[in-house]
Scaffold this motif. Structure first.
Motif, PDB file in Angstrom:
ATOM      1  N   LYS A 195       0.825  -1.209   0.000  1.00 46.46           N
ATOM      2  CA  LYS A 195       0.000   0.000   0.000  1.00 46.46           C
ATOM      3  C   LYS A 195       0.858   1.257   0.000  1.00 46.46           C
ATOM      4  O   LYS A 195       0.538   2.244  -0.672  1.00 46.46           O
ATOM      5  CB  LYS A 195      -0.948  -0.028   1.204  1.00 46.46           C
ATOM      6  N   GLU A 416     -13.555  -6.717   8.223  1.00 51.27           N
ATOM      7  CA  GLU A 416     -12.525  -6.373   7.245  1.00 51.27           C
ATOM      8  C   GLU A 416     -12.802  -7.040   5.902  1.00 51.27           C
ATOM      9  O   GLU A 416     -12.661  -6.417   4.840  1.00 51.27           O
ATOM     10  CB  GLU A 416     -11.154  -6.779   7.772  1.00 51.27           C
ATOM     11  N   ASP A 419     -15.979  -5.391   4.330  1.00 50.78           N
ATOM     12  CA  ASP A 419     -15.665  -4.071   3.771  1.00 50.78           C
ATOM     13  C   ASP A 419     -14.895  -4.199   2.456  1.00 50.78           C
ATOM     14  O   ASP A 419     -15.160  -3.462   1.493  1.00 50.78           O
ATOM     15  CB  ASP A 419     -14.846  -3.259   4.774  1.00 50.78           C
ATOM     16  N   ALA A 420     -13.929  -5.105   2.428  1.00 47.38           N
ATOM     17  CA  ALA A 420     -13.132  -5.271   1.207  1.00 47.38           C
ATOM     18  C   ALA A 420     -13.982  -5.808   0.062  1.00 47.38           C
ATOM     19  O   ALA A 420     -13.795  -5.421  -1.100  1.00 47.38           O
ATOM     20  CB  ALA A 420     -11.954  -6.204   1.483  1.00 47.38           C
ATOM     21  N   ARG A 424     -14.615  -3.985  -3.437  1.00 47.85           N
ATOM     22  CA  ARG A 424     -14.354  -4.632  -4.725  1.00 47.85           C
ATOM     23  C   ARG A 424     -15.561  -4.519  -5.647  1.00 47.85           C
ATOM     24  O   ARG A 424     -15.423  -4.373  -6.874  1.00 47.85           O
ATOM     25  CB  ARG A 424     -13.988  -6.101  -4.502  1.00 47.85           C
ATOM     26  N   SER A 486      -7.923  -1.536  -1.691  1.00 48.86           N
ATOM     27  CA  SER A 486      -8.980  -2.428  -1.206  1.00 48.86           C
ATOM     28  C   SER A 486      -8.696  -3.880  -1.579  1.00 48.86           C
ATOM     29  O   SER A 486      -9.010  -4.796  -0.813  1.00 48.86           O
ATOM     30  CB  SER A 486     -10.340  -1.988  -1.766  1.00 48.86           C
ATOM     31  N   ASP A 489      -6.230  -5.017   0.893  1.00 43.96           N
ATOM     32  CA  ASP A 489      -6.909  -5.239   2.178  1.00 43.96           C
ATOM     33  C   ASP A 489      -7.654  -6.573   2.173  1.00 43.96           C
ATOM     34  O   ASP A 489      -7.665  -7.283   3.187  1.00 43.96           O
ATOM     35  CB  ASP A 489      -7.886  -4.101   2.461  1.00 43.96           C
ATOM     36  N   LEU A 490      -8.275  -6.915   1.060  1.00 43.11           N
ATOM     37  CA  LEU A 490      -8.971  -8.197   0.976  1.00 43.11           C
ATOM     38  C   LEU A 490      -7.986  -9.348   1.067  1.00 43.11           C
ATOM     39  O   LEU A 490      -8.239 -10.355   1.746  1.00 43.11           O
ATOM     40  CB  LEU A 490      -9.776  -8.272  -0.327  1.00 43.11           C
TER      41      LEU A 490
END
Length: 499
Positions: A195, A416, A419-420, A424, A486, A489-490
């Motif tokens: 990131k 988490e 949200d990811a 997406r 994202s 994060d996933l």
């Protein structure tokens, strides 16, 4: 009490029997039977409705690959990013501290495990003493000497009620929790480096856009200046152009600062100076070349990143090391309850030894000098002002805290991932929509510039179109960065990143 015996055979047999007894009684435990708490989340991740006006979403791309089966080298194909991640895994100080925590916990477990077996010590001693004259028949003071040699076990606890075993089990679970914590730190580090890398790249592209915008506005300013000198335009138009030109220059300088700070943050994660300078490309170093723009990187990786399958929430219990670490901490707290319960029962310890004693060192191992001792001790708690009861209450409270921590870790992991998945679903369409906005603004600016050069449109119209195009370009870069972040994060939320 020490006494001579005709042979050392009985003493050796007594010591061997004590060792066998110790091994036989050290397998009990009063700890509660461990049961994994039920996961306090739904059986499936929440469904995300498709974006308005979207033909399809990235969530339905036929994803079949698991995050834990996807190594970070496959997930991040960029050669320079791979070098940075590898360097971070080797040099990052937080990760180094996590590794040292493992060594600390391993040592503590080995110390606690050693208490389950007797410690055999060899001793050799000499003692001298003066006896006053009135204490013996001769009436003369005497100096006495004694030499002792032997093998012995000192204060070894016979673990009838599993106190020592429970403490050893707790130490083992704590050690395993630190192992899992290190893996969680590794996954987080891989994600954070990626990131930070893409953030630096986004600032690089935004800086390039700002510099390009400044050049374009300067050309418009120069043209307006010529028209003012020829009487075809006003000084108000000139000052408006100058203001827009300097605004672009200020934006370029601010983005250059942000890019340098992002490179510094990346260097901190990597644990050393970045190859090729502070994110300025590979001309100054041997690292793989930076991509020309973030668009080339993010678009190329978008398909691979969106191919991850989320699976079921129950899969997180096995795939997420932070959840496994929380469960190990729960097991440690459960084992400590066994130790607290055992404290209410008698504690039996054994001190025993065999050896030889003599007044002369030369006669230390002569026949008839053998000695032995056998001293078991039983301690029964009768009145401790409620200490043991309070300790048991504390152990139960700490277990309840560990249960809540375990459940919270699961809920956080569930959120988490959810949200990811939502990101997406929507960010792919957001990038497409923002790209359409940029294309429309670019075409609008081109047409207005033609009209301005032919004297049909005013410079204010061109300035307005340049400003809106610059905003659209910056927004597109940010949208791409959000989509890339994202996806990372996933990947992290699903437990990938260690291979």
């Amino acid at each position: 009490m020490m006494k001579p015996i005709p042979s050392a055979q009985p003493a050796f047999r007594a010591l061997a029997a004590a060792l066998l007894l110790a091994g036989a009684v050290s397998g009990c435990s009063m700890a509660p039977t461990y049961q994994r708490p039920a996961a306090p989340v739904a059986d499936a991740f929440p469904a995300v409705p498709p974006a308005a006006g979207a033909a399809g979403s990235e969530a339905s791309t036929g994803a079949t690959q698991s995050a834990v089966e996807t190594g970070w080298r496959s997930f991040f194909p960029d050669g320079r990013l791979q070098q940075l991640i590898a360097a971070a895994l080797e040099n990052n100080r937080d990760l180094r501290i996590a590794a040292l925590r493992i060594e600390e916990a391993r040592g503590a477990y080995r110390i606690q495990r050693a208490d389950r077996l007797p410690t055999l010590n060899a001793t050799l001693s000499e003692s001298r003493g003066r006896t006053p004259g009135f204490a013996n028949a001769s009436g003369q003071p005497q100096i006495g000497e004694r030499y002792d040699a032997g093998l012995g076990i000192s204060a070894f606890e016979l673990d009838f009620f599993g106190r020592v075993k429970s403490l050893s089990d707790s130490a083992l679970a704590t050690y395993l929790a630190t192992e899992e914590a290190k893996q969680a730190a590794q996954i987080s580090l891989v994600a954070e480096v990626a990131k930070a890398y893409y953030t630096e790249r986004a600032f690089a592209q935004q800086q390039a856009l700002a510099e390009s915008t400044y050049d374009a506005r300067k050309r418009t300013f120069d043209l307006t200046k010529q028209r003012v000198e020829g009487g075809a335009s006003s000084r108000l138009d000139l000052r408006s152009n100058e203001q827009q030109m300097e605004t672009a220059r200020a934006s370029a300088l601010a983005l250059a600062r942000q890019r340098a700070q992002a490179a510094n943050a990346l260097a901190l994660l990597v644990g050393r100076a970045l190859p090729g300078g502070s994110g300025q490309g590979s001309a100054q170093g041997s690292a793989a070349p930076m991509p020309a723009t973030l668009e080339a990187m993010s678009d190329a990786e978008a398909d691979a990143m969106s191919s991850l399958t989320a699976g079921l929430p129950s899969d997180l219990l096995a795939n997420r090391p932070d959840i496994r670490a929380a469960e190990q901490r729960l097991k440690a707290a459960n084992a400590n309850i066994g130790a607290a319960r055992a404290a209410f029962f008698p504690r039996i310890s054994l001190t025993t030894s065999i050896g030889s004693a003599s007044r002369d060192f030369s006669g230390l191992f002569d026949s008839g000098s053998n000695t032995w001792s056998f001293a078991p001790q039983l301690v029964l708690p009768i009145f401790d002002t409620g200490r043991n009861l309070a300790n048991l209450d504390v152990s139960h409270a700490r277990k309840n805290i560990a249960v809540a921590d375990y459940e919270k870790t699961i809920q956080q992991a569930f959120r988490e991932v959810a949200d990811a998945l939502a990101a997406r679903t929507y960010l792919g369409e957001q990038v497409a929509a923002q790209r359409a906005v940029q294309d429309a603004q670019a075409e609008r600016l081109r047409l207005l510039q033609l009209r301005f050069e032919n004297g049909v449109a005013s410079s204010l119209d061109v300035l307005d179109a340049q400003r809106e195009l610059f905003t659209a370009e910056q927004a597109l870069v940010q949208a791409r960065l959000l989509r890339t972040s994202s996806a990372i994060d996933l990947y992290r939320a699903l437990g990938g990143g260690l291979k």
